[in-house]
Each structure stands twice: as structure tokens, then as C-alpha cells.
Design a protein around this motif. Structure first.
Motif, PDB file in Angstrom:
ATOM      1  N   LEU A   1      -1.771 -10.608  -6.308  1.00  0.00           N
ATOM      2  CA  LEU A   1      -2.330 -10.724  -4.962  1.00  0.00           C
ATOM      3  C   LEU A   1      -3.147  -9.479  -4.644  1.00  0.00           C
ATOM      4  CD1 LEU A   1       0.873 -11.989  -3.086  1.00  0.00           C
ATOM      5  CD2 LEU A   1      -0.938 -13.369  -4.135  1.00  0.00           C
ATOM      6  N   ARG A   2      -4.390  -9.669  -4.222  1.00  0.00           N
ATOM      7  CA  ARG A   2      -5.269  -8.552  -3.862  1.00  0.00           C
ATOM      8  C   ARG A   2      -5.254  -8.368  -2.362  1.00  0.00           C
ATOM      9  NH1 ARG A   2     -11.460  -9.252  -5.200  1.00  0.00           N
ATOM     10  NH2 ARG A   2     -11.473 -10.231  -3.151  1.00  0.00           N
TER      11      ARG A   2
ATOM     12  N   LEU B   1      -2.320 -17.426   2.440  1.00  0.00           N
ATOM     13  CA  LEU B   1      -2.254 -16.021   2.847  1.00  0.00           C
ATOM     14  C   LEU B   1      -3.627 -15.471   3.235  1.00  0.00           C
ATOM     15  CD1 LEU B   1       0.069 -14.698  -0.022  1.00  0.00           C
ATOM     16  CD2 LEU B   1       0.757 -15.426   2.276  1.00  0.00           C
ATOM     17  N   ALA B   2      -3.628 -14.582   4.203  1.00  0.00           N
ATOM     18  CA  ALA B   2      -4.849 -13.847   4.568  1.00  0.00           C
ATOM     19  C   ALA B   2      -4.862 -12.556   3.752  1.00  0.00           C
ATOM     20  CB  ALA B   2      -4.850 -13.542   6.062  1.00  0.00           C
TER      21      ALA B   2
ATOM     22  N   THR C   1      -4.169  -8.060   4.496  1.00  0.00           N
ATOM     23  CA  THR C   1      -2.743  -7.768   4.338  1.00  0.00           C
ATOM     24  C   THR C   1      -2.527  -6.574   3.418  1.00  0.00           C
ATOM     25  OG1 THR C   1      -2.316 -10.147   4.535  1.00  0.00           O
ATOM     26  CG2 THR C   1      -0.497  -8.759   3.777  1.00  0.00           C
ATOM     27  N   PRO C   2      -1.795  -5.558   3.862  1.00  0.00           N
ATOM     28  CA  PRO C   2      -1.519  -4.398   3.003  1.00  0.00           C
ATOM     29  C   PRO C   2      -0.479  -4.737   1.931  1.00  0.00           C
ATOM     30  CG  PRO C   2      -0.371  -4.163   5.089  1.00  0.00           C
ATOM     31  CD  PRO C   2      -1.227  -5.385   5.219  1.00  0.00           C
ATOM     32  N   CYS C   3      -0.424  -3.908   0.915  1.00  0.00           N
ATOM     33  CA  CYS C   3       0.492  -4.145  -0.203  1.00  0.00           C
ATOM     34  C   CYS C   3       1.950  -4.176   0.229  1.00  0.00           C
ATOM     35  CB  CYS C   3       0.290  -3.066  -1.273  1.00  0.00           C
ATOM     36  SG  CYS C   3      -1.219  -3.269  -2.242  1.00  0.00           S
TER      37      CYS C   3
ATOM     38  N   GLU D   1       5.565 -11.196   0.236  1.00  0.00           N
ATOM     39  CA  GLU D   1       4.980 -12.518   0.021  1.00  0.00           C
ATOM     40  C   GLU D   1       5.003 -12.908  -1.455  1.00  0.00           C
ATOM     41  OE1 GLU D   1       4.269 -14.671   2.226  1.00  0.00           O
ATOM     42  OE2 GLU D   1       4.596 -13.336   3.925  1.00  0.00           O
ATOM     43  N   ALA D   2       4.771 -11.942  -2.323  1.00  0.00           N
ATOM     44  CA  ALA D   2       4.811 -12.220  -3.757  1.00  0.00           C
ATOM     45  C   ALA D   2       6.218 -12.631  -4.186  1.00  0.00           C
ATOM     46  CB  ALA D   2       4.348 -10.998  -4.545  1.00  0.00           C
TER      47      ALA D   2
END
Length: 252
Positions: free
Chosen positions: A40-41, A182-183, A187-189, A195-196
Motif C-alpha cells: 500500500l502506497r 482505501l484513500a 493516508t499515512p503509513c 489497514e494492511a
């Protein structure tokens, strides 16, 4: 695969009458039998998460040779799905390419350049009868000063694409559905870690799959590549389990 058994799947260098290279498709099947991996980026980096199946209860849980997360070069990380021995060979190739680029140019290899070099190497293994394709999808991640967080994934055919979020492995379609909700860019890490973990738990089928261990790492601005700290990992794991339980309760 209508031409199976008729000789068109004996070599990676041979096309079937309907234009397929069956050994490449078989290599992709090897990837699809692997545990799910997710990248996820976010706004400040990339999060990598892995559903690492526990093959035996007798295995040491901290044995790093069984990991599917790897450090490639300063600020570059990778996650892999597929045959583990193939994965290890491809990771070593990526490390060698990164080291050669740094030795020749004095700077870290741009992620796009590294991804293309790995893709060329993978593609070469689909051209000759003396070799077989890699049964691997490898995701490469980094944060670069000029373009920010980056993700590339190389497939067994040698195809490489850039992504804002991507998954590979047994439940990639389910994972892609969750990622699309997801946005990511906002979204920060710190939030994407949770979420991951949730996506990995949603993808895991307790009735069919083996028990698994959640592995996570990230590449962040100014921090480079590192494993997610154990306390952060445990909190994310708990969040993922709770979110799955809440979803199951709503379904009931």
C-alpha cells in the motif's frame, strides 16, 4: 488450457496454437498457491504485509530464512509471493543489480530502473528451453526524493507495472477489492499498517488455509526500509482480527 498434454507445455520457448506460453501460466499458478502479499502506497511511504503460512508447528517462528520480506538496498524493500527458493534467487539478483548501480554511479538505483532490470532478467527465463520461468511475483518499494513513495511489481512473464496499491498470491482478488476502498494517497503509513493487517485477515480462509503469521515492513520518508516494530505489529494484528470479527458479526 486446451493444449495441455499435446506437447506445447514442454518448453518456455514454445507458443501453443492459441498463442499461449503454458510454462508462464504454470509459474503464475505457483504464485497463486502462495500466501497473500499486499503493498500500500500512502502519503509518506509504503507498507508491505505478508500472510506467511506456518508449514509446520515444529518450525522456529523467528527463522528469517522463511520470511517473504527483504531488504534490497538502502531505502528499498521487497515482498515476494510464489516458490520461496525462486524468490530468494530473484532477491539476490535484485541486490546485486542495486549494488552494481551504486558502485558504478555512486548513488542508489532509482526504483524504476531496478524494477526494469529485474523484469528483463525474469523475461529472459521465458525465452529459452534450457531454463524455466520464475514462479514469483516480486514487489519492490521505495521512497524517492523527486517522486515520493513508489511501488512496482514484476510478474513471472517479465511484465512490470507501477501501482498505488497491489496484491499477489492466493487471495489477490479479495485483497484488490479491499485496497480499492482505501484513500491511499491521503493516508499515512501509521494508519496503513492497520489497514494492511485487516486486508490480510480478510483474505485468510480459516477453513481452507494453514495457520499463518503476519509479517510487515515499511519504507518511510527519512526512515528508509525497516521491519514494523513488534508492538506496532501486534496492535495492527489485533485491529485486523477485530475488524474481521466485526464484519462476521454484521454478516450474521
Amino acid at each position: 488450457m486446451s493444449s495441455i498434454g499435446s506437447g506445447y507445455d514442454l518448453s518456455a520457448s514454445q507458443f501453443s496454437p492459441d498463442g499461449k506460453v503454458f510454462q508462464v501460466e504454470y509459474a503464475q499458478k505457483a504464485v497463486e498457491n502462495s500466501g497473500t502479499i499486499v503493498a500500500l502506497r500512502g502519503s509518506d511511504g509504503v507498507v508491505l504485509a505478508v500472510e506467511k503460512f506456518i508449514q509446520s508447528k515444529l518450525h522456529e517462528t523467528e527463522v528469517q530464512s522463511m520470511t517473504r520480506l527483504f531488504h534490497i538496498e538502502e531505502g528499498i524493500g521487497a515482498s515476494v509471493a510464489g516458490l520461496l527458493t525462486d524468490c530468494l534467487m530473484l532477491v539476490e539478483y535484485a541486490r546485486d543489480e542495486a549494488a552494481d548501480y551504486r558502485e558504478s554511479n555512486g548513488v542508489r538505483v532509482p526504483l524504476k530502473v531496478l524494477a526494469n532490470r529485474v523484469a528483463d532478467y525474469v523475461h529472459a527465463h521465458t525465452l529459452y528451453s534450457a531454463v524455466r520461468p520464475f514462479g514469483v511475483n516480486i514487489i519492490l518499494a521505495a521512497v524517492e526524493a523527486d517522486v515520493g513513495p513508489q511501488i512496482y511489481m514484476v510478474e513471472p512473464s517479465g511484465v512490470v507495472y507501477g501501482y498505488s496499491g497491489v496484491a499477489a498470491g492466493k487471495a489477490k482478488q479479495t485483497a484488490h477489492t479491499e485496497i480499492e476502498k482505501l484513500a491511499l494517497s491521503r493516508t499515512p503509513c501509521e494508519e496503513l499498517v492497520k489497514e494492511a493487517a485487516r486486508i490480510i485477515h480478510v483474505c485468510h480462509d480459516e477453513t481452507k488455509d494453514k495457520a499463518f503469521e503476519l509479517e510487515m515492513s515499511w519504507v518511510r520518508e527519512g526512515m528508509g526500509y525497516e521491519r514494523v516494530a513488534r508492538d506496532t505489529l501486534m496492535k495492527a494484528d489485533s485491529y485486523g482480527k477485530k475488524a474481521l470479527d466485526d464484519t462476521d458479526s454484521d454478516s450474521d
